[in-house]
Structure formats: C-alpha cells, structure tokens
Design an enzyme around this catalytic site. Structure first.
Site, PDB file in Angstrom:
ATOM      1  N   HIS A 123       3.973   1.818   2.062  1.00  0.00           N
ATOM      2  CA  HIS A 123       5.300   1.152   1.778  1.00  0.00           C
ATOM      3  C   HIS A 123       5.946   2.156   0.856  1.00  0.00           C
ATOM      4  CE1 HIS A 123       2.608  -2.547   2.844  1.00  0.00           C
ATOM      5  NE2 HIS A 123       3.889  -2.680   3.805  1.00  0.00           N
ATOM      6  N   HIS A 142      -2.517  -3.394  16.677  1.00  0.00           N
ATOM      7  CA  HIS A 142      -3.587  -3.976  16.047  1.00  0.00           C
ATOM      8  C   HIS A 142      -4.934  -4.073  16.783  1.00  0.00           C
ATOM      9  CE1 HIS A 142       0.254  -5.756  14.606  1.00  0.00           C
ATOM     10  NE2 HIS A 142      -0.649  -5.743  13.256  1.00  0.00           N
ATOM     11  N   CYS A 175       2.028  -8.477  15.569  1.00  0.00           N
ATOM     12  CA  CYS A 175       3.528  -7.999  15.897  1.00  0.00           C
ATOM     13  C   CYS A 175       4.435  -8.827  15.422  1.00  0.00           C
ATOM     14  CB  CYS A 175       3.532  -7.045  16.875  1.00  0.00           C
ATOM     15  SG  CYS A 175       2.042  -5.832  16.957  1.00  0.00           S
ATOM     16  N   CYS A 201      -3.365  -4.924  21.768  1.00  0.00           N
ATOM     17  CA  CYS A 201      -2.248  -4.607  21.168  1.00  0.00           C
ATOM     18  C   CYS A 201      -2.424  -3.123  20.769  1.00  0.00           C
ATOM     19  CB  CYS A 201      -1.942  -5.655  19.877  1.00  0.00           C
ATOM     20  SG  CYS A 201      -0.714  -4.914  18.823  1.00  0.00           S
ATOM     21  N   CYS A 241       1.343 -10.876  20.509  1.00  0.00           N
ATOM     22  CA  CYS A 241       0.711 -10.720  19.393  1.00  0.00           C
ATOM     23  C   CYS A 241       0.915 -11.246  18.055  1.00  0.00           C
ATOM     24  CB  CYS A 241       0.379  -8.930  19.089  1.00  0.00           C
ATOM     25  SG  CYS A 241      -0.438  -8.417  17.722  1.00  0.00           S
ATOM     26  N   LYS A 295      -6.315   4.621   9.525  1.00  0.00           N
ATOM     27  CA  LYS A 295      -5.133   3.919   9.391  1.00  0.00           C
ATOM     28  C   LYS A 295      -5.084   2.970   7.983  1.00  0.00           C
ATOM     29  CE  LYS A 295      -2.242   0.536  11.882  1.00  0.00           C
ATOM     30  NZ  LYS A 295      -1.707  -0.387  12.858  1.00  0.00           N
ATOM     31  N   LYS A 334      -3.351  -3.153   5.123  1.00  0.00           N
ATOM     32  CA  LYS A 334      -3.004  -3.840   3.869  1.00  0.00           C
ATOM     33  C   LYS A 334      -4.120  -4.786   3.449  1.00  0.00           C
ATOM     34  CE  LYS A 334       1.229  -5.613   5.075  1.00  0.00           C
ATOM     35  NZ  LYS A 334       2.565  -6.402   5.113  1.00  0.00           N
ATOM     36  N   HIS A 347       0.860  -1.159   0.142  1.00  0.00           N
ATOM     37  CA  HIS A 347      -0.012   0.235  -0.067  1.00  0.00           C
ATOM     38  C   HIS A 347       0.952   1.202   0.017  1.00  0.00           C
ATOM     39  CE1 HIS A 347       0.825   0.672   4.272  1.00  0.00           C
ATOM     40  NE2 HIS A 347       0.358  -0.577   4.562  1.00  0.00           N
TER      41      HIS A 347
HETATM   42 ZN    ZN Z   1      -0.098  -6.098  17.370  1.00  0.00          ZN
END
Ligand code: ZN
Length: 514
Positions: free
Chosen positions: A21, A145, A128, A142, A125, A299, A302, A18
């Site tokens: 990146h 996330h 992560c 998290c 997580c 946010k 992807k 996306h």
């Molecule tokens: Zn996470």
C-alpha cells in the site's frame, strides 16, 4: 494555474496496511509534491474502501462489530500519511464520510438510463468481489486468490457496458485517456476489442450482510462495492452537492490522474470510464498502473502471518520515512514486480543516503566552514573538471520532470542522483583539501560548485525525500552570512560491524560524517 487531481485507489480495510500500500501512496505523493513545486494547483486524494464484503467477513472472523473493525483498520491506513510524510489533501472513508453516500446515489441516478435488473448466474470470488468467466480462472481457481469461486445465482442490477466499447477505444487510442505503461494500455485495448459484456452493479442486501449503500428506489439491493468505491474519486470532491471542489478538480480543465495496481486495471480503465461516459462526466486524463511488491520472494498478503514485519508505519518508525520512500522509489521498476526485504532497505539507505549523499553534504559544508569560516564563496567560473557536475545540476530538473511525466520513478530518482554521483567524483578529482586556502580563485570555484550541487540535491530530492531534503537545504543555507555547523543529514541504519539479518530494534548508532 493548472489544476491537477491525483488519487490513489482506496484499499479494503479487512486488515492493516502493508508495504504494498505504501508504494502507491508514496508514488502519488511524489507526483503531488513535484507538480506543486512546478507551480500547479494539486489535490492529492486517498482513502479507504469501507463498504467491502471482505471487511464484513474479516470482522466476523475477528469477532468484532463491522464498524468497529473497519474504523480500527481505516485509522491505520490514514495514519500512513504522517508516518510516510505524505501530503494527502483529502482522505475519504466511504462508510464515514457524509459526502460519499449522496454522491454515489447521484451518480447511480445519472447512469440510470444504462441500468437494468436481471437474473444472473456466475462464479464469484469473494476476495475480489468480482464475477469471473470460467475462461478467466486457470484450473478453476481465482488468479488473485488461488481459491475456488462460488457459484452464485441472483437478481442484480446490470450496467450496459457493451454500449461503450467504441467511445472507450477512441478515448484511449487518441490519448485523451492516457494509460501508462504502454503494455497496460495495450492490455486494455485488447480487452475492449474482445467484446465488453454488461456487468453486475448491485447484489442482494441479504448477501451483503446489510453493509453497503442501498440501490436508490430498490432497498432490497445494495450497490456493488466496486461501483460504490470508484465513485469515491468524485464524492471526495462533494460531487453529491455539485460543489466548488467538484467543479474545480473534476469538471474543470486540468489533469485527473489515478494511480492503481495491475489487479484493478479493468475497473479503472474500462468500467469506471464507461460509468463516467454514461453519467455524462469528464474522463480521467491519466491512469498509471504499478505492478506488485513481493516480500522475501512471496506475495504480500495483509492477513498472512508475519505481515506485521511489513507494516509501513513500523518500518518508517524503525528506519525513517526517507529510507522507506527511497527504497520504494529507487528499486521498484516501472514494469515488473519487485521484492522487498528489510535488508535491502537498509543496504540501499546506508549505501546511498548515508554514505553517498550524507557524506557529500557533510564534507562540503565542513570544508566551507573550515576554509572559508562558513561563508559561501561568490559565484565564479566552473572550475576545470567540474563541467560534468555543472551539467548534471543544470539538467536534473528537466530530467526528473520528464521521467515523472512517464511515471518512471526509478528514472526520476536516478536523474536527481546523478548530481550526487558527479559531485563525489568531482571531489575525488579536485581534492579541495590539497588546494592552498589562500588560492581564492581555485578553491572558491570548487567550493562554490560543490555547495551549488548540494543545494540542487536539496531542491531536486524534495519530492522523493521530503524530510531529508529539508535538512540538506537547511544545511546549505547561510544564516547571518554563514552556513550552520555540519551535522549529519542521515544516520546509518546497519551497525558498522554488521551481523546478518535485520536488527531487532532501531539501531542506536548514527552519524554519517566520513
Ligand atoms: Zn479473487
């Protein structure tokens, strides 16, 4: 010749790339191009992190074999090189590159005096691929996330990070490991100051779904994906066989610069340097940390629905690599998140590239063709009222360099852009079309200063807008004594009678001549 090794992080390939990146890749490309232009030897490394558990989970969800799934997405990342006019020298794929695994194994062995096996319990997580302490999880979720981590209890290999707090603090404080912007350096120093706990560097092979690199001598464990991924900076240099590339770009004198997003700061500014110290290898010399992009105020994920609208390759195909690069470099601040929308990309490109820059070059070349038959007047004195433009031309190179040395891409583009602003102001003041063509002295001096400004823009913008800068330079370079006939260097992206909202397809209208 100074050797500079510039890297981007290698993203997970659990989905297609996306626009977020693209930011890091374009920033790295600007640094690489700029330093090459200054005569440095540069190696620009990028790649993909294929060995992530996230890839395994995403492949399962998609009902596709892991390697096939990883290959498909990794190819989309690699293709960004062409789509965004990147000068990547080496693209490493951690599951495919034959140099990666031997390099990781060699690095693991080099750290073995700091590795030990123990039982571990913690909150993990999967997104992560990281353990968290309860204090790091606001509301038990998290922070990256917004998911509840799973409680994991298992035997793992650990790295003795606690041993390296002192050396790390010293390297960062003394500037041998430079972290920019300063807020991020302070954040890292505070984290080190709060005490460093040893961290897990492997996981049971069963939980990894058989994916990843087995721990040397302990095949029931695979190397933790972060340890594996960080090694790419060395394995891409064929560290595994200790070859010439490794000696030149890492072991030798020179710059070793990592670009990364704020979410992986700790891995790059604490864990990775500690691992290097453990292995007895040189540290990176610079770490530049960018913030995140949001899209339409949200946010970018992807996997989110609508993510296809923010695929950088599609944006570049629709609007041009230069327009995408320009938005990323011109609008994303050194500190703080930036919000991307297609409307902003179009507005920025049309306002500055088509109207500001394209018109300028077109008008100047057209005037020289009309008044002087395409022959560039000889260098003369700076005409009255041209002093600011002359100064902008002379100062641009140093200002661009100073801004890029601080990784401030917005300030760097502004320094180059000052030439275009001053040139447009100068044209309005000097009104060359009112000067008699027979007045050789005055008109020649004005035209010479203006073509000098356009040539300088071609030169100074080359790291930022490589394709357009080449067109500008071509337009300003005489062939057989004459400038080529003026042709647009940018097309307008929005239709002139603009309707709200992004166009459904590439606008057919072009032309910048004003
Ligand atoms: Zn996470």
């Amino acid at each position: 010749m100074t050797a500079t090794y510039i890297t981007t992080t290698i993203p997970y390939v659990n989905a297609r790339p996306h626009i977020g990146h693209a930011l890091e890749l374009v920033q790295a490309d600007v640094l690489a191009r700029h330093r090459r232009g200054r005569g440095e030897a540069v190696r620009f490394g990028a790649g993909t992190d294929d060995n992530s558990l996230k890839n395994v989970l995403a492949a399962k969800a998609a009902g596709v074999g892991v390697q096939e799934f990883v290959d498909r997405n990794a190819e989309a990342f690699e293709a960004l090189g062409g789509a965004l006019s990147l000068t990547v020298d080496a693209f490493i794929r951690t599951s495919r590159d034959p140099r990666h695994r031997p390099g990781v194994e060699r690095f693991w062995r080099a750290c073995s005096h700091d590795l030990y096996r123990t039982r571990y319990e913690g909150l993990y997580c999967t997104g992560c691929e990281q353990f968290y302490t309860p204090a790091e999880l606001p509301g038990g979720r998290c922070p990256e996330h917004d998911t509840v981590p799973e409680q994991v209890s298992e035997e793992n290999w650990f790295f003795r990070l606690s041993r390296y707090a002192g050396p790390l603090r010293e390297a960062i404080s003394a500037g041998r490991l430079r972290i920019e912007p300063a807020g991020r350096r302070n954040e890292v120093l505070a984290f080190i100051g709060s005490g460093l706990a040893d961290f897990s560097v492997s996981r049971p092979a069963t939980r990894a779904g058989g994916w990843g690199i087995p721990v040397p001598g302990d095949p029931g464990q695979v190397i933790y994906v972060w340890f594996d991924a960080l090694c790419n900076y060395l394995t891409a240099l064929d560290y595994g066989s200790g070859g010439a590339a490794y000696e030149r770009w890492w072991a030798g004198a020179g710059n070793r610069v990592h670009l990364l997003g704020k979410g992986v700061l700790r891995f790059h500014a604490v864990y990775w340097p500690a691992m290097l110290l453990s292995a007895g290898l040189p540290l990176p010399t610079g770490i530049f940390v960018h913030d995140y992009l949001t899209a339409g105020g949200r946010k970018i994920s992807k996997s989110a629905a609508g993510a296809a609208a923010f695929e950088p390759a599609a944006l570049a195909a629709g609007y041009g690599a230069d327009a995408v690069r320009w938005w990323l470099l011109r609008e994303v601040p050194l500190v703080g998140d930036a919000d991307f929308t297609v409307e902003r990309l179009i507005a920025r490109s049309d306002d500055e590239l088509a109207n500001g820059l394209g018109n300028l070059v077109n008008r100047v070349v057209a005037m020289i063709c009309r008044y002087r038959d395409g022959r560039v007047p000889a260098l003369g004195p700076v005409p009255p009222g041209g002093e600011d433009l002359d100064a902008a031309i002379r100062q641009a190179g140093d200002r661009v360099g100073a801004a890029l040395d601080e990784f401030d891409f917005r300030r760097a583009t502004a320094a180059a852009w000052a030439i275009a602003d001053e040139a447009n102001r100068f044209i309005s003041r000097a009104r060359p079309w009112t000067l008699p063509a027979s007045d050789r002295g005055q008109l020649d001096a004005v035209l010479h200063l203006l073509i000098r400004a356009c040539s300088a823009l071609g030169r100074e913008l080359a790291p930022f807008l490589p394709d357009a800068a080449a067109r500008i330079t071509r337009q300003c370079t005489p062939r057989d004594g004459r400038l080529p006939a003026p042709s647009p260097v940018f097309r307008r992206l929005a239709p002139r009678a603009a309707s709200p909202g992004p166009p459904a397809r590439v606008p057919a209208e072009s032309g910048t001549a004003g």
